[in-house]
Design an enzyme around this catalytic site. Sequence first.
Site, PDB file in Angstrom:
ATOM      1  N   TYR A 136       0.864  -1.187   0.000  1.00  0.00           N
ATOM      2  CA  TYR A 136       0.000   0.000   0.000  1.00  0.00           C
ATOM      3  C   TYR A 136       0.898   1.234   0.000  1.00  0.00           C
ATOM      4  O   TYR A 136       1.548   1.546   0.998  1.00  0.00           O
ATOM      5  CB  TYR A 136      -0.891  -0.039   1.241  1.00  0.00           C
ATOM      6  CG  TYR A 136      -1.988   0.991   1.313  1.00  0.00           C
ATOM      7  CD1 TYR A 136      -2.164   1.970   0.348  1.00  0.00           C
ATOM      8  CD2 TYR A 136      -2.879   0.975   2.373  1.00  0.00           C
ATOM      9  CE1 TYR A 136      -3.185   2.896   0.442  1.00  0.00           C
ATOM     10  CE2 TYR A 136      -3.908   1.896   2.489  1.00  0.00           C
ATOM     11  CZ  TYR A 136      -4.058   2.858   1.518  1.00  0.00           C
ATOM     12  OH  TYR A 136      -5.068   3.780   1.620  1.00  0.00           O
ATOM     13  N   LYS A 164      -1.104  -1.143  -4.191  1.00  0.00           N
ATOM     14  CA  LYS A 164      -2.250  -0.248  -4.132  1.00  0.00           C
ATOM     15  C   LYS A 164      -1.679   1.156  -4.260  1.00  0.00           C
ATOM     16  O   LYS A 164      -1.077   1.690  -3.330  1.00  0.00           O
ATOM     17  CB  LYS A 164      -3.014  -0.411  -2.817  1.00  0.00           C
ATOM     18  CG  LYS A 164      -4.221   0.526  -2.704  1.00  0.00           C
ATOM     19  CD  LYS A 164      -4.922   0.374  -1.367  1.00  0.00           C
ATOM     20  CE  LYS A 164      -6.065   1.380  -1.234  1.00  0.00           C
ATOM     21  NZ  LYS A 164      -6.713   1.317   0.095  1.00  0.00           N
TER      22      LYS A 164
END
Length: 307
Positions: A136, A164
Amino acid sequence: MSLQWKGVFPAITTKFTAEGELDLAGFSANVKEQLAAGVNGIVLGGSLGEASVLNTAEKELLVKTTLEITGDKVPVILNIAESVTTEAVRQAKLAKEWGARGLMLLPPMRYKADDRETVTYFKTVAAATDLPVMIYNNPVDYKIEVTLDMFAELAEVPTITAVKESSRDVTNVTRMINRFGDRFSILCGVDTIAMEELLLGANGWVAGLVCAFPRETVAIYRLTKAGRIEEATKIYRWFMPLLELDIHPKLVQYIKLAEKQAGIGTEYVRAPRLTLIGEERERILTVINTALANRPQLPEYLSIAVH
């Protein structure tokens, strides 16, 4: 079932009662709505899922409850957001025991690690599991940027397979593809630039407003990937005032209020968060209710082939 980092992955909100306890009935109902809309995976315990106020037993319960609903239909992903490397490793191992099919991994919490420390943290956790890991990258909210050079080091770890991308810089999609080809799957993590990143080659969308509007979210993804840009753009433009709720510090409260108004959730949060009141609540309600009053007619998007 192999995990493909492709399509729409809702960052599911964690449902609570008015007293702050887990609301598994409400949670399950929303997961079922997501599946019916055609999502490709479920992400549990993310920022939107109020990870910081969940204990380990609650995470286990959420994973197992979700698996009872999803079966083998879509993979269940557990987010790991820990301050201590050893605890992150423990959570990664537990996730597999519980039945999760992949992990989303944030950088170390609370301490602003430098590049070497961050890479070491990611590598250590990823090496402790054979589950696929999505890094992330959210320097706006978590103050740590995962740079291209850092991804070059992370590419050495076979379990790290996706990112992400939440830097809010759409050019990062092109930079990643130019540097690494298809080594990493790229999923947009910012609702307000999702269609743009999908057009630039992102493989999927870890979405927020999908929690309240799953059909519209999946329709945009499928139409965009099928090259039906005019149809996707029309829905996306309608969606934008709602999508902007995803980039506010109170995204949890805002999106939960949207779930309530859409009839697939409640606005209850766990302290220290508080539900919205006064002018702020009325302002957000106006955005949500205006969108609901003008909700677009969707094409039969589930039959659209996406490659």
